[in-house]
Scaffold this motif. Structure first.
Motif, PDB file in Angstrom:
ATOM      1  N   LEU A 193      42.517  64.221  52.903  1.00 53.50           N
ATOM      2  CA  LEU A 193      41.851  65.517  53.041  1.00 53.50           C
ATOM      3  C   LEU A 193      42.280  66.508  51.971  1.00 53.50           C
ATOM      4  CD1 LEU A 193      41.847  65.980  56.904  1.00 53.50           C
ATOM      5  CD2 LEU A 193      39.933  65.447  55.424  1.00 53.50           C
ATOM      6  N   THR A 194      43.533  66.497  51.606  1.00 56.36           N
ATOM      7  CA  THR A 194      44.031  67.459  50.631  1.00 56.36           C
ATOM      8  C   THR A 194      43.404  67.233  49.260  1.00 56.36           C
ATOM      9  OG1 THR A 194      46.116  67.498  51.838  1.00 56.36           O
ATOM     10  CG2 THR A 194      46.110  68.456  49.641  1.00 56.36           C
ATOM     11  N   LYS A 195      43.381  65.982  48.818  1.00 63.01           N
ATOM     12  CA  LYS A 195      42.823  65.698  47.488  1.00 63.01           C
ATOM     13  C   LYS A 195      41.314  65.912  47.450  1.00 63.01           C
ATOM     14  CE  LYS A 195      46.301  62.451  45.898  1.00 63.01           C
ATOM     15  NZ  LYS A 195      46.581  61.067  45.492  1.00 63.01           N
ATOM     16  N   THR A 241      39.550  67.913  49.359  1.00 60.69           N
ATOM     17  CA  THR A 241      39.303  69.349  49.459  1.00 60.69           C
ATOM     18  C   THR A 241      39.586  70.038  48.140  1.00 60.69           C
ATOM     19  OG1 THR A 241      39.898  69.281  51.794  1.00 60.69           O
ATOM     20  CG2 THR A 241      39.884  71.432  50.755  1.00 60.69           C
ATOM     21  N   ALA A 242      40.667  69.668  47.486  1.00 62.87           N
ATOM     22  CA  ALA A 242      40.997  70.264  46.189  1.00 62.87           C
ATOM     23  C   ALA A 242      39.915  69.956  45.164  1.00 62.87           C
ATOM     24  CB  ALA A 242      42.347  69.752  45.710  1.00 62.87           C
ATOM     25  N   GLN A 243      39.384  68.731  45.175  1.00 64.56           N
ATOM     26  CA  GLN A 243      38.336  68.373  44.231  1.00 64.56           C
ATOM     27  C   GLN A 243      37.069  69.186  44.497  1.00 64.56           C
ATOM     28  OE1 GLN A 243      37.055  64.292  44.277  1.00 64.56           O
ATOM     29  NE2 GLN A 243      36.174  64.453  42.247  1.00 64.56           N
ATOM     30  N   LEU A 244      36.707  69.359  45.764  1.00 60.89           N
ATOM     31  CA  LEU A 244      35.518  70.148  46.074  1.00 60.89           C
ATOM     32  C   LEU A 244      35.691  71.611  45.695  1.00 60.89           C
ATOM     33  CD1 LEU A 244      34.327  68.624  49.439  1.00 60.89           C
ATOM     34  CD2 LEU A 244      33.098  68.673  47.290  1.00 60.89           C
ATOM     35  N   PHE A 245      36.870  72.168  45.959  1.00 58.26           N
ATOM     36  CA  PHE A 245      37.112  73.565  45.571  1.00 58.26           C
ATOM     37  C   PHE A 245      36.986  73.736  44.061  1.00 58.26           C
ATOM     38  CE2 PHE A 245      39.697  74.560  49.568  1.00 58.26           C
ATOM     39  CZ  PHE A 245      38.658  75.283  50.123  1.00 58.26           C
ATOM     40  N   SER A 246      37.527  72.811  43.308  1.00 58.09           N
ATOM     41  CA  SER A 246      37.447  72.938  41.850  1.00 58.09           C
ATOM     42  C   SER A 246      36.009  72.728  41.371  1.00 58.09           C
ATOM     43  CB  SER A 246      38.394  71.955  41.162  1.00 58.09           C
ATOM     44  OG  SER A 246      38.059  70.636  41.462  1.00 58.09           O
ATOM     45  N   LEU A 247      35.265  71.784  41.962  1.00 57.22           N
ATOM     46  CA  LEU A 247      33.878  71.585  41.557  1.00 57.22           C
ATOM     47  C   LEU A 247      33.017  72.810  41.847  1.00 57.22           C
ATOM     48  CD1 LEU A 247      33.194  67.891  42.641  1.00 57.22           C
ATOM     49  CD2 LEU A 247      33.261  68.788  40.321  1.00 57.22           C
ATOM     50  N   LYS A 271      25.880  68.566  42.890  1.00 61.22           N
ATOM     51  CA  LYS A 271      25.274  67.262  43.146  1.00 61.22           C
ATOM     52  C   LYS A 271      24.549  66.709  41.926  1.00 61.22           C
ATOM     53  CE  LYS A 271      23.866  66.540  47.581  1.00 61.22           C
ATOM     54  NZ  LYS A 271      22.926  66.710  48.688  1.00 61.22           N
ATOM     55  N   ASN A 272      23.792  67.528  41.213  1.00 63.49           N
ATOM     56  CA  ASN A 272      22.940  67.008  40.156  1.00 63.49           C
ATOM     57  C   ASN A 272      23.566  67.085  38.769  1.00 63.49           C
ATOM     58  OD1 ASN A 272      20.963  66.395  42.007  1.00 63.49           O
ATOM     59  ND2 ASN A 272      20.015  68.394  41.841  1.00 63.49           N
ATOM     60  N   LEU A 273      24.268  68.134  38.450  1.00 61.22           N
ATOM     61  CA  LEU A 273      24.862  68.237  37.119  1.00 61.22           C
ATOM     62  C   LEU A 273      26.210  67.548  37.030  1.00 61.22           C
ATOM     63  CD1 LEU A 273      23.980  71.906  36.124  1.00 61.22           C
ATOM     64  CD2 LEU A 273      22.843  69.805  35.457  1.00 61.22           C
ATOM     65  N   PHE A 274      27.007  67.631  38.098  1.00 60.15           N
ATOM     66  CA  PHE A 274      28.333  67.006  38.089  1.00 60.15           C
ATOM     67  C   PHE A 274      28.308  65.609  38.715  1.00 60.15           C
ATOM     68  CE2 PHE A 274      30.284  71.518  38.486  1.00 60.15           C
ATOM     69  CZ  PHE A 274      30.004  71.756  37.157  1.00 60.15           C
ATOM     70  N   HIS A 275      27.145  65.164  39.194  1.00 60.87           N
ATOM     71  CA  HIS A 275      26.964  63.827  39.782  1.00 60.87           C
ATOM     72  C   HIS A 275      27.950  63.552  40.917  1.00 60.87           C
ATOM     73  CE1 HIS A 275      24.163  62.987  36.600  1.00 60.87           C
ATOM     74  NE2 HIS A 275      25.072  63.337  35.725  1.00 60.87           N
ATOM     75  N   TYR A 276      28.154  64.523  41.776  1.00 61.19           N
ATOM     76  CA  TYR A 276      29.061  64.373  42.916  1.00 61.19           C
ATOM     77  C   TYR A 276      28.211  64.189  44.164  1.00 61.19           C
ATOM     78  CZ  TYR A 276      33.088  65.142  45.929  1.00 61.19           C
ATOM     79  OH  TYR A 276      34.093  64.983  46.852  1.00 61.19           O
ATOM     80  N   THR A 279      31.785  60.254  47.724  1.00 59.09           N
ATOM     81  CA  THR A 279      33.187  60.291  47.341  1.00 59.09           C
ATOM     82  C   THR A 279      33.977  59.260  48.138  1.00 59.09           C
ATOM     83  OG1 THR A 279      35.112  61.687  47.032  1.00 59.09           O
ATOM     84  CG2 THR A 279      33.814  62.092  48.992  1.00 59.09           C
ATOM     85  N   ARG A 280      35.017  58.812  47.544  1.00 61.46           N
ATOM     86  CA  ARG A 280      35.947  57.923  48.216  1.00 61.46           C
ATOM     87  C   ARG A 280      36.922  58.779  49.003  1.00 61.46           C
ATOM     88  NH1 ARG A 280      39.902  55.438  44.600  1.00 61.46           N
ATOM     89  NH2 ARG A 280      41.337  55.444  46.319  1.00 61.46           N
TER      90      ARG A 280
END
Length: 68
Positions: free
Chosen positions: A35-37, A39-45, A22-27, A30-31
């Motif tokens: 679900l697949t995209k 979820t993939a972004q959260l797993f990588s983050l 949340k604080n370092l990656f500024h996430y 989200t738009r």
């Protein structure tokens, strides 16, 4: 009280990756991209957050300042 202390120990370890994401990656928001995209972004983050936290832990263990 002892049970709450045990829960707090677990909670403290789990909250660190959320802080990094949340604080370092500024996430924070989200738009919806599907679900697949998303979820993939959260797993990588969270994978990157774990790597960052591991790097900091190892650098401290070797006496190196992790803020460099």
């Amino acid at each position: 009280e002892q049970i709450e202390r045990l829960k707090a120990k677990v909670r403290a370890k789990v909250e660190h990756p959320f802080h990094v994401v949340k604080n370092l990656f500024h996430y924070r928001k989200t738009r919806y991209r599907g679900l697949t995209k998303n979820t993939a972004q959260l797993f990588s983050l969270f994978g990157f957050a774990n790597l960052l936290l591991s790097k900091r832990h190892l650098m401290r263990a070797h006496g190196i300042n992790p803020s460099c």
